[in-house]
Design a protein around this motif. Structure first.
Motif, mmCIF file in Angstrom:
data_model
loop_
_atom_site.group_PDB
_atom_site.id
_atom_site.type_symbol
_atom_site.label_atom_id
_atom_site.label_comp_id
_atom_site.label_asym_id
_atom_site.label_seq_id
_atom_site.Cartn_x
_atom_site.Cartn_y
_atom_site.Cartn_z
ATOM 1 N N GLY A 250 25.547 24.061 -8.291
ATOM 2 C CA GLY A 250 24.830 22.818 -8.053
ATOM 3 C C GLY A 250 23.334 23.010 -8.005
ATOM 4 O O GLY A 250 22.617 22.220 -7.375
ATOM 5 N N ASP A 251 22.837 24.046 -8.666
ATOM 6 C CA ASP A 251 21.410 24.370 -8.587
ATOM 7 C C ASP A 251 20.740 24.343 -9.964
ATOM 8 O O ASP A 251 19.755 25.035 -10.181
ATOM 9 N N ILE A 252 21.253 23.525 -10.879
ATOM 10 C CA ILE A 252 20.667 23.443 -12.216
ATOM 11 C C ILE A 252 19.484 22.475 -12.168
ATOM 12 O O ILE A 252 19.621 21.336 -11.717
ATOM 13 N N LEU B 209 26.397 19.782 -14.735
ATOM 14 C CA LEU B 209 26.999 20.226 -15.990
ATOM 15 C C LEU B 209 28.338 19.535 -16.187
ATOM 16 O O LEU B 209 29.235 19.637 -15.342
ATOM 17 N N LEU B 210 28.468 18.794 -17.295
ATOM 18 C CA LEU B 210 29.754 18.230 -17.693
ATOM 19 C C LEU B 210 30.403 19.201 -18.662
ATOM 20 O O LEU B 210 29.824 19.522 -19.704
ATOM 21 N N PRO B 211 31.590 19.703 -18.360
ATOM 22 C CA PRO B 211 32.213 20.718 -19.220
ATOM 23 C C PRO B 211 32.657 20.147 -20.561
ATOM 24 O O PRO B 211 32.684 18.932 -20.771
ATOM 25 N N ALA B 212 33.023 21.050 -21.445
ATOM 26 C CA ALA B 212 33.401 20.651 -22.807
ATOM 27 C C ALA B 212 34.637 19.759 -22.827
ATOM 28 O O ALA B 212 34.833 18.995 -23.774
ATOM 29 N N ALA C 16 33.208 13.094 -23.081
ATOM 30 C CA ALA C 16 32.261 13.151 -24.207
ATOM 31 C C ALA C 16 32.696 14.142 -25.273
ATOM 32 O O ALA C 16 32.212 14.104 -26.404
ATOM 33 N N GLY C 17 33.584 15.057 -24.903
ATOM 34 C CA GLY C 17 34.122 15.998 -25.875
ATOM 35 C C GLY C 17 33.325 17.269 -26.051
ATOM 36 O O GLY C 17 33.756 18.177 -26.745
ATOM 37 N N ARG C 18 32.160 17.368 -25.453
ATOM 38 C CA ARG C 18 31.383 18.606 -25.528
ATOM 39 C C ARG C 18 30.565 18.747 -24.251
ATOM 40 O O ARG C 18 30.258 17.762 -23.570
ATOM 41 N N ALA C 19 30.214 19.981 -23.927
ATOM 42 C CA ALA C 19 29.439 20.229 -22.715
ATOM 43 C C ALA C 19 28.062 19.592 -22.844
ATOM 44 O O ALA C 19 27.450 19.607 -23.908
ATOM 45 N N ARG C 20 27.603 19.020 -21.744
ATOM 46 C CA ARG C 20 26.264 18.453 -21.718
ATOM 47 C C ARG C 20 25.777 18.397 -20.276
ATOM 48 O O ARG C 20 26.558 18.560 -19.324
ATOM 49 N N LEU C 21 24.486 18.176 -20.121
ATOM 50 C CA LEU C 21 23.882 18.062 -18.802
ATOM 51 C C LEU C 21 23.528 16.616 -18.519
ATOM 52 O O LEU C 21 22.994 15.918 -19.383
ATOM 53 N N VAL C 22 23.824 16.170 -17.312
ATOM 54 C CA VAL C 22 23.504 14.813 -16.882
ATOM 55 C C VAL C 22 22.538 14.909 -15.712
ATOM 56 O O VAL C 22 22.789 15.627 -14.737
ATOM 57 N N ALA C 23 21.407 14.215 -15.809
ATOM 58 C CA ALA C 23 20.434 14.225 -14.722
ATOM 59 C C ALA C 23 21.007 13.529 -13.493
ATOM 60 O O ALA C 23 21.606 12.458 -13.593
ATOM 61 N N THR C 24 20.839 14.145 -12.330
ATOM 62 C CA THR C 24 21.356 13.578 -11.084
ATOM 63 C C THR C 24 20.242 13.141 -10.138
ATOM 64 O O THR C 24 20.515 12.476 -9.143
ATOM 65 N N GLY C 25 19.007 13.504 -10.429
ATOM 66 C CA GLY C 25 17.932 13.091 -9.544
ATOM 67 C C GLY C 25 16.594 13.642 -9.979
ATOM 68 O O GLY C 25 16.516 14.692 -10.619
ATOM 69 N N ARG D 203 20.888 31.597 -15.645
ATOM 70 C CA ARG D 203 21.268 31.045 -16.930
ATOM 71 C C ARG D 203 20.222 30.055 -17.395
ATOM 72 O O ARG D 203 19.724 29.259 -16.600
ATOM 73 N N VAL D 204 19.893 30.088 -18.663
ATOM 74 C CA VAL D 204 19.087 29.043 -19.296
ATOM 75 C C VAL D 204 20.036 28.187 -20.128
ATOM 76 O O VAL D 204 20.830 28.718 -20.905
ATOM 77 N N TYR D 205 19.975 26.870 -19.947
ATOM 78 C CA TYR D 205 20.931 25.966 -20.567
ATOM 79 C C TYR D 205 20.374 25.370 -21.853
ATOM 80 O O TYR D 205 19.421 24.598 -21.823
ATOM 81 N N ASP D 206 20.989 25.739 -22.968
ATOM 82 C CA ASP D 206 20.638 25.184 -24.274
ATOM 83 C C ASP D 206 21.712 24.162 -24.626
ATOM 84 O O ASP D 206 22.606 24.422 -25.421
ATOM 85 N N LEU D 207 21.616 23.007 -23.967
ATOM 86 C CA LEU D 207 22.632 21.974 -24.094
ATOM 87 C C LEU D 207 21.970 20.607 -24.235
ATOM 88 O O LEU D 207 20.830 20.432 -23.784
ATOM 89 N N PRO D 208 22.648 19.631 -24.812
ATOM 90 C CA PRO D 208 22.128 18.257 -24.743
ATOM 91 C C PRO D 208 21.932 17.872 -23.284
ATOM 92 O O PRO D 208 22.764 18.163 -22.432
ATOM 93 N N ALA D 209 20.796 17.218 -23.004
ATOM 94 C CA ALA D 209 20.478 16.906 -21.603
ATOM 95 C C ALA D 209 19.681 15.617 -21.536
ATOM 96 O O ALA D 209 18.990 15.243 -22.484
ATOM 97 N N ASP D 210 19.806 14.928 -20.396
ATOM 98 C CA ASP D 210 18.920 13.809 -20.101
ATOM 99 C C ASP D 210 17.541 14.397 -19.839
ATOM 100 O O ASP D 210 17.399 15.301 -19.021
ATOM 101 N N HIS D 211 16.515 13.923 -20.489
ATOM 102 C CA HIS D 211 15.164 14.496 -20.325
ATOM 103 C C HIS D 211 14.343 13.680 -19.349
ATOM 104 O O HIS D 211 14.638 12.566 -19.041
#
Length: 201
Positions: free
Chosen positions: A161-163, A129-132, A136-145, A193-201
């Motif tokens: 670290g379990d997202i 999770l990258l915070p707001a 990038a200016g807003r919270a988003r999720l970045v795939a790590t593996g 938590r369920v994450y409703d954020l921009p994310a790498d798919h």
């Protein structure tokens, strides 16, 4: 956009009341006893998850671990069968059954977790999770593996670290055994938590 909080289980993760009281096999009873011993050591979450994973691994793929009913899927969504909930709430064991293409949302967990693939294969993508206030200016999720976990594979983790997101990307049914350091019979799900954020798919 903030991550949406899940105060109750999302429908795909609800335990099935018809199977919550189903028969326990002798092998499953032995596994529960081994997990009880590992959890009873009172270690921090990470080493507890490691020990539980060691106990789970020898049972994966064994024909006498689960009953046929505990391996039944649902054509609408992945299905959770509650196998055991410890009386003191210290841990729970569930079987998740995935038909081809079924998946979770992006989520994290209420406790440490150990997953073992019993049948088929399970695909996983982990996120950070990258915070707001990030560049990038807003919270988003970045795939790590990414991982494709075949039968017999075990992984464990503990918050933070379990997202992650999990799905069945194969052509056949998949069954995985999940052990959580929480009372899933009471909570209905391991999802925090369920994450409703921009994310790498």
């Amino acid at each position: 956009m903030a991550a949406s909080l899940s105060s109750t289980a999302h429908p795909a993760a609800r335990p099935d009341a018809r199977t919550a009281g189903s028969r326990t096999t002798g092998r499953l009873a032995a596994l529960v006893a081994d997990i009880r011993e590992a959890v009873g050591r009172g270690l921090p979450p990470d080493p507890t998850a490691y020990l539980v994973g060691e106990k789970l691994a020898p049972h994966l793929g064994a024909a006498d671990l689960l009953t046929p009913e505990q391996c039944e899927g649902d054509p609408e969504r992945y299905r959770q069968h509650l196998l055991h909930a410890e009386a003191d709430g210290g841990f729970s064991v569930v079987a998740l059954v995935w038909l081809p293409g079924q998946r979770t949302s992006v989520h994290d967990h209420v406790s440490w977790c150990v997953t073992g693939v019993h049948e088929g294969e399970e695909h996983e993508r982990r996120y950070r999770l990258l915070p707001a206030d990030s560049p990038a200016g807003r919270a988003r999720l970045v795939a790590t593996g990414d991982a494709v976990n075949p039968r017999g594979s075990v992984c464990g983790f503990a918050p933070p670290g379990d997202i992650h997101r999990v799905w069945n990307g194969g052509p056949d049914k998949a069954v995985s055994i999940h052990v959580y350091g929480a009372d899933v019979s009471r909570l209905g799900s391991s999802v925090r938590r369920v994450y409703d954020l921009p994310a790498d798919h």
